[in-house]
Write a protein that holds these residues in place. Structure first.
Motif, PDB file in Angstrom:
ATOM      1  N   LEU A 232       0.807  -1.226   0.000  1.00  0.00           N
ATOM      2  CA  LEU A 232       0.000   0.000   0.000  1.00  0.00           C
ATOM      3  C   LEU A 232       0.840   1.275   0.000  1.00  0.00           C
ATOM      4  O   LEU A 232       0.305   2.370  -0.123  1.00  0.00           O
ATOM      5  CB  LEU A 232      -0.933  -0.005   1.214  1.00  0.00           C
ATOM      6  CG  LEU A 232      -1.991  -1.107   1.184  1.00  0.00           C
ATOM      7  CD1 LEU A 232      -2.613  -1.297   2.562  1.00  0.00           C
ATOM      8  CD2 LEU A 232      -3.043  -0.806   0.137  1.00  0.00           C
ATOM      9  N   THR A 233       2.133   1.137   0.126  1.00  0.00           N
ATOM     10  CA  THR A 233       3.050   2.276   0.194  1.00  0.00           C
ATOM     11  C   THR A 233       3.540   2.631  -1.206  1.00  0.00           C
ATOM     12  O   THR A 233       3.972   1.754  -1.955  1.00  0.00           O
ATOM     13  CB  THR A 233       4.241   1.934   1.115  1.00  0.00           C
ATOM     14  OG1 THR A 233       3.726   1.602   2.417  1.00  0.00           O
ATOM     15  CG2 THR A 233       5.212   3.089   1.225  1.00  0.00           C
TER      16      THR A 233
ATOM     17  N   ARG B  93       0.756   2.828  -9.721  1.00  0.00           N
ATOM     18  CA  ARG B  93      -0.334   2.000 -10.272  1.00  0.00           C
ATOM     19  C   ARG B  93       0.184   0.621 -10.676  1.00  0.00           C
ATOM     20  O   ARG B  93      -0.441  -0.400 -10.396  1.00  0.00           O
ATOM     21  CB  ARG B  93      -0.943   2.729 -11.481  1.00  0.00           C
ATOM     22  CG  ARG B  93      -2.409   2.631 -11.594  1.00  0.00           C
ATOM     23  CD  ARG B  93      -3.047   3.427 -12.712  1.00  0.00           C
ATOM     24  NE  ARG B  93      -2.225   3.917 -13.785  1.00  0.00           N
ATOM     25  CZ  ARG B  93      -1.819   5.176 -13.914  1.00  0.00           C
ATOM     26  NH1 ARG B  93      -2.156   6.097 -13.031  1.00  0.00           N
ATOM     27  NH2 ARG B  93      -1.080   5.538 -14.939  1.00  0.00           N
ATOM     28  N   GLU B  94       1.340   0.593 -11.334  1.00  0.00           N
ATOM     29  CA  GLU B  94       1.942  -0.677 -11.757  1.00  0.00           C
ATOM     30  C   GLU B  94       2.248  -1.555 -10.532  1.00  0.00           C
ATOM     31  O   GLU B  94       1.978  -2.753 -10.525  1.00  0.00           O
ATOM     32  CB  GLU B  94       3.217  -0.408 -12.566  1.00  0.00           C
ATOM     33  CG  GLU B  94       4.047  -1.641 -12.885  1.00  0.00           C
ATOM     34  CD  GLU B  94       3.325  -2.683 -13.712  1.00  0.00           C
ATOM     35  OE1 GLU B  94       3.679  -3.876 -13.620  1.00  0.00           O
ATOM     36  OE2 GLU B  94       2.395  -2.315 -14.464  1.00  0.00           O
ATOM     37  N   HIS B  95       2.800  -0.946  -9.505  1.00  0.00           N
ATOM     38  CA  HIS B  95       3.094  -1.656  -8.258  1.00  0.00           C
ATOM     39  C   HIS B  95       1.807  -2.253  -7.676  1.00  0.00           C
ATOM     40  O   HIS B  95       1.756  -3.441  -7.351  1.00  0.00           O
ATOM     41  CB  HIS B  95       3.751  -0.683  -7.270  1.00  0.00           C
ATOM     42  CG  HIS B  95       3.912  -1.194  -5.880  1.00  0.00           C
ATOM     43  ND1 HIS B  95       4.824  -2.167  -5.538  1.00  0.00           N
ATOM     44  CD2 HIS B  95       3.272  -0.862  -4.732  1.00  0.00           C
ATOM     45  CE1 HIS B  95       4.739  -2.415  -4.244  1.00  0.00           C
ATOM     46  NE2 HIS B  95       3.796  -1.624  -3.730  1.00  0.00           N
TER      47      HIS B  95
ATOM     48  N   SER C 260      -0.960  -2.917  -9.145  1.00  0.00           N
ATOM     49  CA  SER C 260      -1.601  -3.904 -10.028  1.00  0.00           C
ATOM     50  C   SER C 260      -1.126  -5.320  -9.707  1.00  0.00           C
ATOM     51  O   SER C 260      -1.835  -6.290  -9.984  1.00  0.00           O
ATOM     52  CB  SER C 260      -1.329  -3.581 -11.501  1.00  0.00           C
ATOM     53  OG  SER C 260       0.013  -3.893 -11.860  1.00  0.00           O
ATOM     54  N   ARG C 261       0.047  -5.431  -9.120  1.00  0.00           N
ATOM     55  CA  ARG C 261       0.606  -6.747  -8.763  1.00  0.00           C
ATOM     56  C   ARG C 261       0.299  -7.147  -7.319  1.00  0.00           C
ATOM     57  O   ARG C 261       0.633  -8.244  -6.889  1.00  0.00           O
ATOM     58  CB  ARG C 261       2.121  -6.731  -8.987  1.00  0.00           C
ATOM     59  CG  ARG C 261       2.522  -6.506 -10.446  1.00  0.00           C
ATOM     60  CD  ARG C 261       4.020  -6.674 -10.687  1.00  0.00           C
ATOM     61  NE  ARG C 261       4.868  -5.974  -9.733  1.00  0.00           N
ATOM     62  CZ  ARG C 261       5.281  -4.710  -9.832  1.00  0.00           C
ATOM     63  NH1 ARG C 261       4.906  -3.983 -10.862  1.00  0.00           N
ATOM     64  NH2 ARG C 261       6.070  -4.178  -8.936  1.00  0.00           N
ATOM     65  N   ALA C 262      -0.321  -6.263  -6.578  1.00  0.00           N
ATOM     66  CA  ALA C 262      -0.605  -6.508  -5.157  1.00  0.00           C
ATOM     67  C   ALA C 262      -1.657  -7.601  -4.997  1.00  0.00           C
ATOM     68  O   ALA C 262      -2.506  -7.805  -5.867  1.00  0.00           O
ATOM     69  CB  ALA C 262      -1.089  -5.216  -4.492  1.00  0.00           C
ATOM     70  N   PRO C 263      -1.605  -8.289  -3.865  1.00  0.00           N
ATOM     71  CA  PRO C 263      -2.628  -9.310  -3.599  1.00  0.00           C
ATOM     72  C   PRO C 263      -4.002  -8.670  -3.375  1.00  0.00           C
ATOM     73  O   PRO C 263      -4.103  -7.467  -3.100  1.00  0.00           O
ATOM     74  CB  PRO C 263      -2.121 -10.006  -2.337  1.00  0.00           C
ATOM     75  CG  PRO C 263      -1.216  -9.025  -1.682  1.00  0.00           C
ATOM     76  CD  PRO C 263      -0.627  -8.185  -2.783  1.00  0.00           C
TER      77      PRO C 263
END
Length: 173
Positions: free
Chosen positions: A85-86, A104-106, A108-111
């Motif tokens: 979330l950071t 946003r790219e980061h 998009s890969r989050a659980p």
């Protein structure tokens, strides 16, 4: 409220107070925002880790708390959600639209759990920004609609609420 979520709320409040952080526009104690995010998360299927991450979602960005301290206090599951979330971008990464693209790219890969908390954060912030900063709201709402497009693992109901709020608020700005 479980013991761990209560500890997360107290920890976040202390961390934001330690740096004198208050809510932009209203000068309310900063903790009102994480409390609202946690309350939104609780309206959908959630875990204690997600509620803790909701309380703690801004501590790495906005306070002196380190990832190591968070891991010691709350363990890997909660800290990993907070890390997702950071924001990963920094001022050195270019203009605002370039930084937001990196974040946003980061995300998009989050659980799914982290994406759900992020949608709750977006919902909490959207109304405030539209109400108090209508000039910036047009840019902000466009960014959040683009973000919602990549948060495909988030809770479906909450994501839909995010779209509805952004579209409704976007029409006002």
């Amino acid at each position: 409220m479980s013991n761990i979520t209560y500890r997360a709320r107290l920890f976040a409040d202390a961390a934001h107070q330690a740096v004198g952080q208050v809510r932009k526009y209203t000068n309310a104690p900063y903790i009102v925002h994480p409390i609202e995010v946690a309350e939104i998360v609780r309206t959908v299927k959630h875990t204690d880790a997600m509620v803790c991450a909701a309380f703690l979602h801004d501590v790495l960005e906005d306070t002196k708390v380190t990832e190591s301290e968070l891991r010691t206090e709350f363990g890997d599951e909660i800290t990993d959600l907070v890390v997702w979330l950071t924001d990963v971008s920094t001022k050195q990464d270019g203009k605002r639209h370039e930084r937001k693209a990196l974040d946003r790219e980061h995300l998009s890969r989050a659980p799914a759990e982290a994406q759900t908390v992020k949608v709750a954060d977006l919902i909490s912030n959207s109304k405030t920004i539209v109400k108090f900063d209508p000039d910036f709201a047009e840019i902000y709402i466009a960014e959040k609609l683009a973000l919602l497009d990549v948060l495909t693992k988030a809770d479906t109901e909450l994501r839909q609420r995010g779209y509805e709020i952004c579209r409704k608020e976007g029409l006002k700005s």
